[in-house]
Design a protein around this motif. Structure first.
Motif, PDB file in Angstrom:
ATOM      1  N   ARG A  97       0.884  -1.168   0.000  1.00  0.00           N
ATOM      2  CA  ARG A  97       0.000   0.000   0.000  1.00  0.00           C
ATOM      3  C   ARG A  97       0.920   1.215   0.000  1.00  0.00           C
ATOM      4  NH1 ARG A  97      -2.573   2.390   5.016  1.00  0.00           N
ATOM      5  NH2 ARG A  97      -4.081   3.874   4.209  1.00  0.00           N
ATOM      6  N   VAL A  98       0.662   2.171  -0.902  1.00  0.00           N
ATOM      7  CA  VAL A  98       1.477   3.373  -1.010  1.00  0.00           C
ATOM      8  C   VAL A  98       0.561   4.583  -0.869  1.00  0.00           C
ATOM      9  CG1 VAL A  98       3.075   4.710  -2.436  1.00  0.00           C
ATOM     10  CG2 VAL A  98       3.106   2.199  -2.546  1.00  0.00           C
ATOM     11  N   VAL A  99       0.933   5.489   0.014  1.00  0.00           N
ATOM     12  CA  VAL A  99       0.130   6.679   0.270  1.00  0.00           C
ATOM     13  C   VAL A  99       1.024   7.906   0.140  1.00  0.00           C
ATOM     14  CG1 VAL A  99      -1.323   7.876   1.959  1.00  0.00           C
ATOM     15  CG2 VAL A  99      -1.303   5.369   1.894  1.00  0.00           C
ATOM     16  N   VAL A 100       0.540   8.904  -0.601  1.00  0.00           N
ATOM     17  CA  VAL A 100       1.210  10.205  -0.638  1.00  0.00           C
ATOM     18  C   VAL A 100       0.457  11.101   0.334  1.00  0.00           C
ATOM     19  CG1 VAL A 100       1.749  12.243  -2.015  1.00  0.00           C
ATOM     20  CG2 VAL A 100       2.019   9.976  -3.013  1.00  0.00           C
ATOM     21  N   GLU A 101       1.165  11.621   1.328  1.00  0.00           N
ATOM     22  CA  GLU A 101       0.576  12.483   2.353  1.00  0.00           C
ATOM     23  C   GLU A 101       1.008  13.920   2.105  1.00  0.00           C
ATOM     24  OE1 GLU A 101       2.322  10.778   5.847  1.00  0.00           O
ATOM     25  OE2 GLU A 101       0.822   9.199   5.970  1.00  0.00           O
ATOM     26  N   HIS A 107      -3.416  10.633  -0.978  1.00  0.00           N
ATOM     27  CA  HIS A 107      -3.726   9.878  -2.189  1.00  0.00           C
ATOM     28  C   HIS A 107      -3.165   8.483  -1.977  1.00  0.00           C
ATOM     29  CE1 HIS A 107      -4.778  13.483  -4.579  1.00  0.00           C
ATOM     30  NE2 HIS A 107      -3.895  14.064  -3.791  1.00  0.00           N
ATOM     31  N   GLU A 108      -3.970   7.477  -2.238  1.00  0.00           N
ATOM     32  CA  GLU A 108      -3.568   6.105  -1.934  1.00  0.00           C
ATOM     33  C   GLU A 108      -3.674   5.213  -3.164  1.00  0.00           C
ATOM     34  OE1 GLU A 108      -5.266   2.522   0.848  1.00  0.00           O
ATOM     35  OE2 GLU A 108      -5.428   4.578   1.581  1.00  0.00           O
ATOM     36  N   THR A 109      -2.740   4.265  -3.259  1.00  0.00           N
ATOM     37  CA  THR A 109      -2.765   3.266  -4.320  1.00  0.00           C
ATOM     38  C   THR A 109      -2.073   2.007  -3.806  1.00  0.00           C
ATOM     39  OG1 THR A 109      -2.366   2.880  -6.678  1.00  0.00           O
ATOM     40  CG2 THR A 109      -0.575   3.916  -5.441  1.00  0.00           C
ATOM     41  N   THR A 110      -1.955   1.024  -4.669  1.00  0.00           N
ATOM     42  CA  THR A 110      -1.263  -0.212  -4.322  1.00  0.00           C
ATOM     43  C   THR A 110      -0.153  -0.457  -5.325  1.00  0.00           C
ATOM     44  OG1 THR A 110      -3.311  -1.130  -3.439  1.00  0.00           O
ATOM     45  CG2 THR A 110      -1.558  -2.679  -3.913  1.00  0.00           C
ATOM     46  N   ALA A 111       1.040  -0.736  -4.827  1.00  0.00           N
ATOM     47  CA  ALA A 111       2.128  -1.142  -5.711  1.00  0.00           C
ATOM     48  C   ALA A 111       1.830  -2.566  -6.163  1.00  0.00           C
ATOM     49  CB  ALA A 111       3.470  -1.082  -4.971  1.00  0.00           C
ATOM     50  N   GLY A 115       6.229  -4.145  -7.825  1.00  0.00           N
ATOM     51  CA  GLY A 115       6.651  -3.034  -6.977  1.00  0.00           C
ATOM     52  C   GLY A 115       6.391  -1.670  -7.564  1.00  0.00           C
ATOM     53  N   ARG A 116       5.621  -1.594  -8.651  1.00  0.00           N
ATOM     54  CA  ARG A 116       5.372  -0.313  -9.332  1.00  0.00           C
ATOM     55  C   ARG A 116       4.064   0.313  -8.856  1.00  0.00           C
ATOM     56  NH1 ARG A 116       6.148  -3.096 -15.021  1.00  0.00           N
ATOM     57  NH2 ARG A 116       4.482  -4.224 -13.971  1.00  0.00           N
ATOM     58  N   PHE A 117       4.042   1.650  -8.819  1.00  0.00           N
ATOM     59  CA  PHE A 117       2.823   2.369  -8.434  1.00  0.00           C
ATOM     60  C   PHE A 117       2.754   3.709  -9.147  1.00  0.00           C
ATOM     61  CE2 PHE A 117       6.106   3.519  -5.407  1.00  0.00           C
ATOM     62  CZ  PHE A 117       5.981   4.889  -5.283  1.00  0.00           C
ATOM     63  N   GLU A 132       3.459   0.502   3.036  1.00  0.00           N
ATOM     64  CA  GLU A 132       3.141  -0.567   3.984  1.00  0.00           C
ATOM     65  C   GLU A 132       3.049  -1.878   3.212  1.00  0.00           C
ATOM     66  OE1 GLU A 132      -0.532   0.946   5.482  1.00  0.00           O
ATOM     67  OE2 GLU A 132       0.446   2.475   6.693  1.00  0.00           O
ATOM     68  N   PRO A 133       3.853  -2.865   3.563  1.00  0.00           N
ATOM     69  CA  PRO A 133       3.867  -4.128   2.811  1.00  0.00           C
ATOM     70  C   PRO A 133       2.553  -4.887   2.952  1.00  0.00           C
ATOM     71  CG  PRO A 133       5.082  -4.383   4.845  1.00  0.00           C
ATOM     72  CD  PRO A 133       4.707  -2.925   4.741  1.00  0.00           C
ATOM     73  N   GLU A 134       2.147  -5.559   1.852  1.00  0.00           N
ATOM     74  CA  GLU A 134       0.958  -6.398   1.909  1.00  0.00           C
ATOM     75  C   GLU A 134       1.292  -7.783   2.455  1.00  0.00           C
ATOM     76  OE1 GLU A 134      -1.062  -6.438  -1.841  1.00  0.00           O
ATOM     77  OE2 GLU A 134      -1.878  -4.457  -1.510  1.00  0.00           O
ATOM     78  N   VAL A 135       2.571  -8.152   2.354  1.00  0.00           N
ATOM     79  CA  VAL A 135       3.017  -9.454   2.842  1.00  0.00           C
ATOM     80  C   VAL A 135       3.736  -9.262   4.167  1.00  0.00           C
ATOM     81  CG1 VAL A 135       4.469 -11.449   2.355  1.00  0.00           C
ATOM     82  CG2 VAL A 135       3.265 -10.296   0.487  1.00  0.00           C
ATOM     83  N   GLU A 136       3.265  -9.942   5.199  1.00  0.00           N
ATOM     84  CA  GLU A 136       3.877  -9.849   6.535  1.00  0.00           C
ATOM     85  C   GLU A 136       5.373 -10.147   6.452  1.00  0.00           C
ATOM     86  OE1 GLU A 136       3.689  -9.211  10.644  1.00  0.00           O
ATOM     87  OE2 GLU A 136       1.982  -9.164   9.288  1.00  0.00           O
ATOM     88  N   GLY A 137       6.185  -9.247   6.994  1.00  0.00           N
ATOM     89  CA  GLY A 137       7.623  -9.463   7.043  1.00  0.00           C
ATOM     90  C   GLY A 137       8.368  -9.075   5.778  1.00  0.00           C
ATOM     91  N   ALA A 138       7.660  -8.596   4.721  1.00  0.00           N
ATOM     92  CA  ALA A 138       8.346  -8.198   3.488  1.00  0.00           C
ATOM     93  C   ALA A 138       9.316  -7.052   3.777  1.00  0.00           C
ATOM     94  CB  ALA A 138       7.342  -7.792   2.409  1.00  0.00           C
ATOM     95  N   PHE A 139       8.880  -6.095   4.579  1.00  0.00           N
ATOM     96  CA  PHE A 139       9.728  -5.016   5.079  1.00  0.00           C
ATOM     97  C   PHE A 139       8.947  -4.293   6.159  1.00  0.00           C
ATOM     98  CE2 PHE A 139       7.548  -3.244   1.340  1.00  0.00           C
ATOM     99  CZ  PHE A 139       7.001  -2.079   1.827  1.00  0.00           C
TER     100      PHE A 139
END
Length: 149
Positions: A97-101, A107-111, A115-117, A132-139
């Motif tokens: 999940r990628v958010v520009v604050e 503004h929110e989107t999903t990579a 890994g592209r957004f 924020e990673p969608e996969v637990e432990g990705a980062f």
């Protein structure tokens, strides 16, 4: 005799009446508190193509690279018609999940799985990204430092 606290209180009241804090400044200050996440890593700006460009004709996009924890965020900034488009890529490649604050809102989107957004229509001004990673432990979740777009 008037106490120090009474004098300060009177000065605050006078300043509030004659030179109030602009509403957009108050809104940005309040919004910044809601963006706090002490568990997020801070991604620092490590490269900005604007540092190397003095004058470029034809509107070349600005390229930024942030590094935070185990995540690298590469971003291309394209300015058009009074707004900014943010196109980016995460490394290591992962869905997130990628958010520009910004003070103007979020503004929110999903990579995607590569890994592209892309986020379009961001108001120019101070912004930061939250990943924020969608996969637990990705980062570990990452927030970039604020940059002026």
């Amino acid at each position: 005799m008037i106490g120090e606290e009474e004098v300060l209180s009177s000065l605050r009241e006078i300043a509030g009446r004659h030179d109030p804090v602009p509403p957009d400044v108050l809104a940005a200050a309040r919004a910044s508190l809601s963006w706090r996440n002490p568990d997020a890593a801070l991604a620092e700006l490590v490269r900005d193509s604007l540092d190397r460009l003095i004058s470029v004709r034809g509107g070349m996009p600005r390229v930024l690279t942030f590094l935070g924890g185990s995540l690298t965020i590469d971003v291309q900034v394209i300015t058009r018609a009074g707004v900014v488009d943010v196109v980016g890529e995460l490394a290591p490649v992962t869905a997130a999940r990628v958010v520009v604050e910004s003070p103007g809102g979020t503004h929110e989107t999903t990579a995607d799985g590569e890994g592209r957004f892309r986020i379009e229509g961001v108001t120019p001004g101070p912004v930061r990204l939250r990943c924020e990673p969608e996969v637990e432990g990705a980062f570990v979740p990452v927030r970039t430092e604020w940059v002026q777009l």
